[in-house]
Design a protein around this motif. Structure first.
Motif, PDB file in Angstrom:
ATOM      1  N   UNK A 226       0.835  -1.207   0.000  1.00 27.86           N
ATOM      2  CA  UNK A 226       0.000   0.000   0.000  1.00 27.86           C
ATOM      3  C   UNK A 226       0.868   1.254   0.000  1.00 27.86           C
ATOM      4  N   UNK A 227       1.892   1.269   0.871  1.00 27.10           N
ATOM      5  CA  UNK A 227       2.780   2.434   0.946  1.00 27.10           C
ATOM      6  C   UNK A 227       3.532   2.623  -0.365  1.00 27.10           C
ATOM      7  N   UNK A 228       3.949   1.521  -0.963  1.00 28.95           N
ATOM      8  CA  UNK A 228       4.706   1.623  -2.207  1.00 28.95           C
ATOM      9  C   UNK A 228       3.820   2.099  -3.350  1.00 28.95           C
ATOM     10  N   UNK A 229       2.601   1.613  -3.431  1.00 29.34           N
ATOM     11  CA  UNK A 229       1.688   2.063  -4.483  1.00 29.34           C
ATOM     12  C   UNK A 229       1.379   3.551  -4.336  1.00 29.34           C
ATOM     13  N   UNK A 230       1.225   4.019  -3.104  1.00 32.61           N
ATOM     14  CA  UNK A 230       1.008   5.451  -2.871  1.00 32.61           C
ATOM     15  C   UNK A 230       2.224   6.252  -3.325  1.00 32.61           C
ATOM     16  N   UNK A 231       3.416   5.718  -3.036  1.00 27.70           N
ATOM     17  CA  UNK A 231       4.652   6.379  -3.480  1.00 27.70           C
ATOM     18  C   UNK A 231       4.676   6.494  -5.001  1.00 27.70           C
ATOM     19  N   UNK A 232       4.303   5.423  -5.692  1.00 25.96           N
ATOM     20  CA  UNK A 232       4.307   5.440  -7.158  1.00 25.96           C
ATOM     21  C   UNK A 232       3.310   6.461  -7.711  1.00 25.96           C
ATOM     22  N   UNK A 267      10.384   9.551   2.009  1.00 33.21           N
ATOM     23  CA  UNK A 267       9.307   8.699   2.517  1.00 33.21           C
ATOM     24  C   UNK A 267       9.554   7.231   2.136  1.00 33.21           C
ATOM     25  N   UNK A 268       9.972   7.005   0.895  1.00 28.78           N
ATOM     26  CA  UNK A 268      10.294   5.647   0.449  1.00 28.78           C
ATOM     27  C   UNK A 268      11.404   5.049   1.309  1.00 28.78           C
ATOM     28  N   UNK A 269      12.407   5.851   1.592  1.00 35.05           N
ATOM     29  CA  UNK A 269      13.511   5.390   2.433  1.00 35.05           C
ATOM     30  C   UNK A 269      13.025   5.016   3.827  1.00 35.05           C
ATOM     31  N   UNK A 270      12.091   5.808   4.365  1.00 36.91           N
ATOM     32  CA  UNK A 270      11.581   5.570   5.725  1.00 36.91           C
ATOM     33  C   UNK A 270      10.836   4.247   5.827  1.00 36.91           C
ATOM     34  N   UNK A 271       9.920   3.978   4.878  1.00 35.76           N
ATOM     35  CA  UNK A 271       9.110   2.767   5.040  1.00 35.76           C
ATOM     36  C   UNK A 271       9.803   1.514   4.490  1.00 35.76           C
ATOM     37  N   UNK A 272      10.827   1.699   3.646  1.00 32.36           N
ATOM     38  CA  UNK A 272      11.544   0.544   3.107  1.00 32.36           C
ATOM     39  C   UNK A 272      12.804   0.215   3.904  1.00 32.36           C
ATOM     40  N   UNK A 273      13.230   1.172   4.749  1.00 35.92           N
ATOM     41  CA  UNK A 273      14.462   1.035   5.528  1.00 35.92           C
ATOM     42  C   UNK A 273      15.678   0.863   4.619  1.00 35.92           C
ATOM     43  N   UNK A 274      15.641   1.514   3.460  1.00 37.63           N
ATOM     44  CA  UNK A 274      16.753   1.517   2.518  1.00 37.63           C
ATOM     45  C   UNK A 274      17.339   2.923   2.475  1.00 37.63           C
ATOM     46  N   UNK A 275      18.634   3.035   2.680  1.00 34.13           N
ATOM     47  CA  UNK A 275      19.290   4.343   2.708  1.00 34.13           C
ATOM     48  C   UNK A 275      19.449   4.877   1.284  1.00 34.13           C
ATOM     49  N   UNK A 276      18.622   5.847   0.915  1.00 34.90           N
ATOM     50  CA  UNK A 276      18.682   6.454  -0.410  1.00 34.90           C
ATOM     51  C   UNK A 276      19.500   7.747  -0.377  1.00 34.90           C
ATOM     52  N   UNK A 277      19.299   8.537   0.676  1.00 31.06           N
ATOM     53  CA  UNK A 277      20.009   9.810   0.814  1.00 31.06           C
ATOM     54  C   UNK A 277      21.000   9.692   1.972  1.00 31.06           C
ATOM     55  N   UNK A 278      22.271   9.527   1.651  1.00 27.84           N
ATOM     56  CA  UNK A 278      23.308   9.430   2.675  1.00 27.84           C
ATOM     57  C   UNK A 278      23.448  10.774   3.386  1.00 27.84           C
ATOM     58  N   UNK A 279      24.082  10.813   4.564  1.00 30.13           N
ATOM     59  CA  UNK A 279      24.259  12.094   5.270  1.00 30.13           C
ATOM     60  C   UNK A 279      24.928  13.168   4.415  1.00 30.13           C
ATOM     61  N   UNK A 280      25.921  12.767   3.608  1.00 34.61           N
ATOM     62  CA  UNK A 280      26.610  13.769   2.790  1.00 34.61           C
ATOM     63  C   UNK A 280      25.742  14.223   1.617  1.00 34.61           C
ATOM     64  N   UNK A 281      24.945  13.315   1.058  1.00 32.42           N
ATOM     65  CA  UNK A 281      23.996  13.736   0.024  1.00 32.42           C
ATOM     66  C   UNK A 281      22.960  14.691   0.606  1.00 32.42           C
TER      67      UNK A 281
END
Length: 340
Positions: A226-232, A267-281
């Motif tokens: 559901x969260x992913x479909x909303x993201x799309x 938001x995608x990073x938060x619910x997927x627990x995948x680091x998309x934006x590193x601290x330096x980015x």
């Protein structure tokens, strides 16, 4: 990450891979200026390439050669031995990896060089399709947007094709027939940016793996449907508005949607627990926004580069200085428009 049938905006940059080919009588070779210690030598048994060493770094090149030679045979041409030389500008002279889609660029360059060598004309559309198949055979995932950037150049509104359809059709059609077909969902449209749009690219120094990040997102989307479909849905609306901004030559609209896209990726990073934006980015993007621009991670995220869109009428030396202060390198790149 670009899902099938959903829009994206892509830009090609003025860094290049050059591939040259010369006929050989005794044996074939693949030599890279960047990886001379890993040069690959091969022989021909009938129409098959036979390699002297099994462990080599040229997977994308070999896939491009294999697929292109299949197309050459379908065209009724005879295969020969040749020396193929590669020179890439996509990494720095001291070996730093900038994450500029070198695998896509070398795939496209190899196919273009081989088709010129065998004197077979090819349109941009067919070159994209041939390179996309070769790239997928190695990577197995990804949007293939970097292939489109390497083929078409400039700013592009891009929409990924149906990979399941392609996989099925490869069992049903010849390669030549497949390149002639309209691929479901595929959309490639050149965009003209506003005259006052300035693109800046910041490099964070940390490498990123597109394949691994896409794999992690694929796992996460199965668990959080559901969260992913909303993201799309939200991302589609964002990119459609951004593309309209390009067509209207409206920098403010483009910048607003880049900020929106960054928020959605967070938001995608938060619910997927995948680091998309590193601290330096994150620091790179925040500094650009403080300067009045809009910024986000580029490509799959997770490291490497970020992009910033600013008003070209505003001097940017203070932003560059702030980036440098925090260990972010501005890459001296500009948009490349293909003319062939």
């Amino acid at each position: 990450m670009v899902e099938t049938g959903l829009p994206a905006v892509i830009v090609a940059l003025n860094q290049f891979v050059t591939v040259t080919i010369e006929k050989s009588a005794d044996f074939g070779s693949i030599v890279s200026k960047q990886y001379q210690e890993n040069s690959l030598y091969w022989l021909r048994q009938g129409d098959e390439m036979v390699f002297d060493n099994r462990d080599n770094p040229f997977h994308y090149i070999l896939s491009a050669i294999h697929l292109t030679e299949k197309y050459v045979l379908e065209a009724g041409k005879h295969l020969s031995l040749y020396h193929l030389h590669i020179n890439s500008e996509l990494d720095s002279a001291d070996g730093k990896k900038y994450g500029l889609g070198s695998s896509a660029a070398v795939t496209v360059a190899t196919i273009k060089a081989l088709l010129a060598y065998y004197q077979l004309p090819l349109t941009k559309d067919k070159l994209y399709k041939l390179a996309a198949i070769a790239h997928l055979d190695v990577q197995g995932n990804g949007s293939l947007g970097d292939i489109a950037a390497s083929v078409y150049g400039g700013w592009i509104a891009y929409q990924a094709f149906d990979r399941d359809w392609l996989q099925a059709m490869r069992r049903e059609a010849s390669l030549a027939e497949l390149l002639d077909l309209d691929w479901p969902q595929l959309r490639i449209e050149l965009l003209t940016p506003p005259e006052n749009l300035q693109l800046m690219i910041g490099w964070t120094g940390s490498p990123a793996s597109t394949s691994q990040l896409v794999d992690k997102i694929t796992i996460a989307k199965a668990k959080k449907r559901a969260a992913y479909q909303n993201f799309l849905q939200q991302s589609t609306a964002c990119l459609q508005t951004m593309i309209t901004g390009f067509k209207q030559k409206n920098l403010a609209v483009i910048q607003k949607q880049i900020k929106r896209n960054r928020f959605l990726l967070q938001q995608l990073s938060d619910f997927s627990h995948v680091s998309i934006e590193t601290p330096l980015l994150k620091k790179m993007c925040n500094l650009a926004e403080d300067f009045g621009g809009a910024a986000k991670s580029s490509g799959a995220g997770g490291g490497d580069c970020g992009i910033a869109i600013l008003d070209a009428n505003q001097p940017n030396h203070k932003l560059v200085a702030n980036w440098q202060k925090h260990g972010i390198e501005q890459l001296a790149l500009s948009v490349h428009n293909v003319t062939w």
